[in-house]
Enzyme design. Structure first.
Site, PDB file in Angstrom:
ATOM      1  N   LYS A 159       3.158  94.793 -54.591  1.00  0.00           N
ATOM      2  CA  LYS A 159       2.024  93.871 -54.685  1.00  0.00           C
ATOM      3  C   LYS A 159       2.233  92.719 -53.715  1.00  0.00           C
ATOM      4  O   LYS A 159       3.349  92.204 -53.586  1.00  0.00           O
ATOM      5  CB  LYS A 159       1.908  93.360 -56.123  1.00  0.00           C
ATOM      6  CG  LYS A 159       0.713  92.454 -56.382  1.00  0.00           C
ATOM      7  CD  LYS A 159       0.626  92.090 -57.853  1.00  0.00           C
ATOM      8  CE  LYS A 159      -0.547  91.196 -58.168  1.00  0.00           C
ATOM      9  NZ  LYS A 159      -0.654  90.910 -59.626  1.00  0.00           N
ATOM     10  N   SER A 166      -2.202  91.490 -65.874  1.00  0.00           N
ATOM     11  CA  SER A 166      -2.435  92.025 -64.537  1.00  0.00           C
ATOM     12  C   SER A 166      -1.738  93.347 -64.256  1.00  0.00           C
ATOM     13  O   SER A 166      -2.139  94.072 -63.343  1.00  0.00           O
ATOM     14  CB  SER A 166      -1.987  91.001 -63.482  1.00  0.00           C
ATOM     15  OG  SER A 166      -2.727  89.820 -63.603  1.00  0.00           O
ATOM     16  N   SER A 171      -4.812  91.680 -61.856  1.00  0.00           N
ATOM     17  CA  SER A 171      -4.854  91.387 -60.435  1.00  0.00           C
ATOM     18  C   SER A 171      -4.122  92.443 -59.605  1.00  0.00           C
ATOM     19  O   SER A 171      -4.271  92.510 -58.396  1.00  0.00           O
ATOM     20  CB  SER A 171      -4.238  90.010 -60.171  1.00  0.00           C
ATOM     21  OG  SER A 171      -2.872  89.967 -60.525  1.00  0.00           O
TER      22      SER A 171
END
Length: 725
Positions: free
Chosen positions: A331, A429, A405
């Site tokens: 990420k 997330s 996210s």
């Protein structure tokens, strides 16, 4: 080769046949280090008789054969070494002085004294190392213990819990001392233990015999005593019962195989890291036409092929590390050396100068870095629709959101572009996008994975997570990255984390208790989600779960703190108040609206301290909910989220829908829970899209291994039920 799943038997064991599932059995080799089996070490001083001392060395060939066989079937191996810090700070006076103080004894040297192989029983000295014949392989655990037993001053119990171990086979020296001391400690914690009598030896024949008799006496007071011959026979029989495929499956449309299978192919020479890299990049290029917004930074094929060739060269002819040649994504809030970190916010971007510890651990374990993936800007949101680098969609439907996210992380895994991803979770997330893409998303206990090199969303809540196709793959990666980091001020010391007794039967047979939200709390879910959750609860009850009630209001109140209290302003402080004030107009419109509104209504000091006190109170109550010694439950089971919106719906109503999606995720970080999303069914929505549904299994702080144990049973049960449907 994968571990056979059958339960094996040592029929000649005392006091009766010892049965053990190889998948959850560990081989513990106690203290076969130079100090105990080579001349001139502490063991020879202890023994005082060269002829007797030589018997300890005589077991090594048999232990080596057991080790080789156990390794060949992928078994868990743990080595222990007894020794002390160079300053002897961990050496009790009683242990140091008792034997050398005997007026009629033969102990002329003590711990820390200089011997032929260095200072006796001191870490870092040549004599402290495990002998060459039994040198640990990459991925095998080495426990450095300051005592005769293996539990004082070590994390061995957490290591065993992390691996899901329930049964133990013992080898090593000396039988009458360190071997049976550790075995008895394991017995106290619920493990089923068996010592192989021809794989252990001591310095007093009578004490050896008595020690073994004590283990198996009184119908198995402490455990079992077996033989290596029975062990070899059991392994051979289990292997003959396996039905291997006539032709190993090739890399194809189904994506990458499970991690253990991929490693097995490498070991057999069926494939190579370079071949896997080419397969991954071919797949990424093809998927780009379906979803061009997955990657923010993608390494070049040429660069990754060079990395793969270096990896293969480095390990040629050697044991392979546990993630050898396994491709992974990161990420884009987690630092990778030399690669820009953007947090999906170009105004915030910088080039990292070191690897985040989690990334470094994966690389050290042989992982192959493919690239950085998209996310909701500044890791704020559960939608996947808030990035200037484009909107990713669910791998199941181009119309439906990917979740955030960690949007790119879950899509990269769900689409089979990589084997796993390192993501994050501050408010759900790592769990919501996993649910929307039909994969496992695991949020460890905060502070158990280093947050160094992570762009903070909210430092007191942030957790680096793992997304992967299955619970076993998730668990394998988690074990590698979950390490204490003394340089991370939010890192928890391992000895402060909870441990619990083991049920050797496992959750399915031994049972587990779980609670669910009350019906009134579940009304926020769509009808399809409510029906699927009800079905999941029934399946959990069918595989060992016992449903009980708890006070769920604790969690609901905690969830409200995340965005309605001072924690939102902590998020803003972590990102940088000056940055938000000067760059607010350049942010994504939804992020701008969220933070802009908060900037206009700063909390008072009273508000901050009030919310901090409430969070502490709620955390204590939540943790008590999971204390099974005081009537608590093993896990809390919830729908991971409430519904699966389309991109159109999400962009039309971003703040209200985002809050709704986090109904069952927001509180987990606030009150320090760990949790795993597990795929739990599919359904067809009103637009005709076939979509996945997920549940989250939550546990208290430190109960990560228990959560994964139960998640593994749930995953297997759901798959079996879906296959029959």
């Amino acid at each position: 080769m994968s571990t056979p799943s059958q339960t094996l038997t040592l029929p000649s064991a005392k006091p009766y046949a010892f049965q053990f599932p190889l998948a959850t059995t560990a081989l513990i080799i106690i203290d076969i280090q130079r100090d105990f089996v080579d001349p001139g070490g502490f063991g020879s001083v202890q023994c005082g008789n060269d002829e007797i001392f030589s018997r300890a060395r005589a077991i090594v060939p048999t232990v080596r054969k057991v080790l080789d066989v156990f390794r060949s079937v992928g078994g868990h191996v743990i080595h222990t070494r007894e020794g002390h810090q160079p300053d002897l700070a961990d050496l009790p006076a009683a242990k140091r002085l008792r034997q050398i103080s005997s007026p009629h004894g033969h102990h002329t040297m003590g711990i820390g004294d200089q011997g032929p192989m260095g200072r006796l029983l001191v870490r870092g000295e040549y004599g402290h190392d495990i002998i060459d014949e039994l040198t640990p392989w990459p991925g095998e655990t080495v426990i450095d213990k300051p005592g005769k037993g293996s539990f004082w001053g070590t994390d061995i119990h957490r290591v065993l819990l992390a691996r899901g171990v329930t049964h133990l086979l013992f080898a090593g020296v000396t039988t009458e001392c360190c071997v049976t001391t550790t075995l008895r400690e394991c017995n106290d914690r619920g493990y089923q233990c068996c010592v192989l009598d021809d794989c252990t030896q001591g310095f007093d024949a009578q004490q050896v015999a008595t020690s073994l008799d004590t283990v198996s006496g009184q119908d198995g007071l402490f455990g079992f005593v077996g033989t290596s011959a029975d062990f070899f026979t059991a392994i051979n029989e289990s292997l003959t019962q396996l039905t291997p495929p006539a032709t190993p499956p090739l890399l194809g449309d189904d994506g990458l195989p499970p991690i253990d299978e991929l490693i097995s192919r490498y070991k057999k020479g069926i494939t190579s890291p370079a071949e896997v890299v080419n397969f991954v990049f071919d797949r990424i290029e093809k998927y780009h036409a379906t979803d061009p917004a997955v990657w923010i930074h993608l390494e070049t094929r040429e660069k990754v092929l060079q990395d793969a060739e270096k990896l293969a060269s480095r390990h040629s002819g050697k044991p392979l590390p546990p993630l050898y040649g396994v491709p992974f994504s990161v990420k884009d809030t987690i630092d990778v050396n030399g690669v820009p970190t953007t947090a999906a916010c170009p105004q915030y971007a910088y080039t990292a100068t070191f690897n985040s510890p989690a990334v470094q651990y994966v690389l050290d374990a042989g992982g192959i870095f493919i690239g950085k993936v998209n996310l909701d800007q500044l890791a704020t949101g559960l939608s996947g629709c808030r990035s200037p680098y484009g909107i990713t969609h669910s791998v199941f439907s181009e119309r439906h959101i990917s979740g955030g996210s960690s949007s790119g992380s879950s899509v990269s895994v769900g689409a089979g572009l990589v084997s796993f991803g390192l993501a994050t979770d501050t408010a759900g997330s790592g769990r919501v996008p996993a649910a929307f893409n039909g994969i496992v998303g695991f949020k460890p206990t905060k502070g158990t994975v280093s947050a160094k090199g992570l762009v903070p969303a909210c430092r007191t809540l942030d957790t680096i997570t793992v997304v992967a196709p299955s619970v076993p793959d998730t668990r394998k990666v988690w074990r590698i990255i979950a390490r204490h980091d003394p340089d991370d001020p939010f890192s928890k010391l391992p000895h402060t984390l909870v441990t619990w007794k083991v049920d050797f039967r496992g959750p399915r047979l031994g049972g587990f208790t779980f609670a669910v939200p009350p019906p009134s709390s579940l009304e926020v879910c769509t009808k399809a989600y409510q029906d699927l959750f009800s079905q999941a609860v029934k399946l959990l009850r069918s595989c060992g779960g016992r449903l009980v009630e708890v006070d769920y209001t604790i969690f609901e109140v905690a969830g409200d703190l995340l965005y309605e209290g001072a924690l939102l302003h902590e998020r803003m402080t972590c990102l940088g108040l000056e940055f938000l004030q000067t760059k607010l107009e350049e942010l994504h419109p939804v992020i701008k609206a969220l933070f802009g509104g908060a900037l206009e209504k700063p909390p008072s000091a009273y508000d901050v301290f009030r919310d901090q006190a409430l969070q502490i109170q709620l955390t204590r109550k939540a943790q008590q909910t999971f204390d099974t010694l005081r009537g608590g439950i093993d896990v809390l089971v919830v729908p991971t989220t409430t519904q699966h919106p389309t991109i159109e719906q999400m962009t039309a109503d971003p703040l209200r829908l985002n809050s709704k999606l986090g109904t069952f995720t927001h509180y987990a970080n606030v009150v320090d829970l760990c949790g795993a999303n597990v795929p739990a069914g599919t359904y067809v929505d009103e637009l005709g899209a076939g979509l996945p549904f997920g549940i989250t299994i939550l546990g208290g702080a430190g109960y990560d291994a228990k959560v994964l144990d139960i998640a593994g049973v749930a995953e297997a049960t759901f798959k079996e039920a879906f296959a029959k449907a």
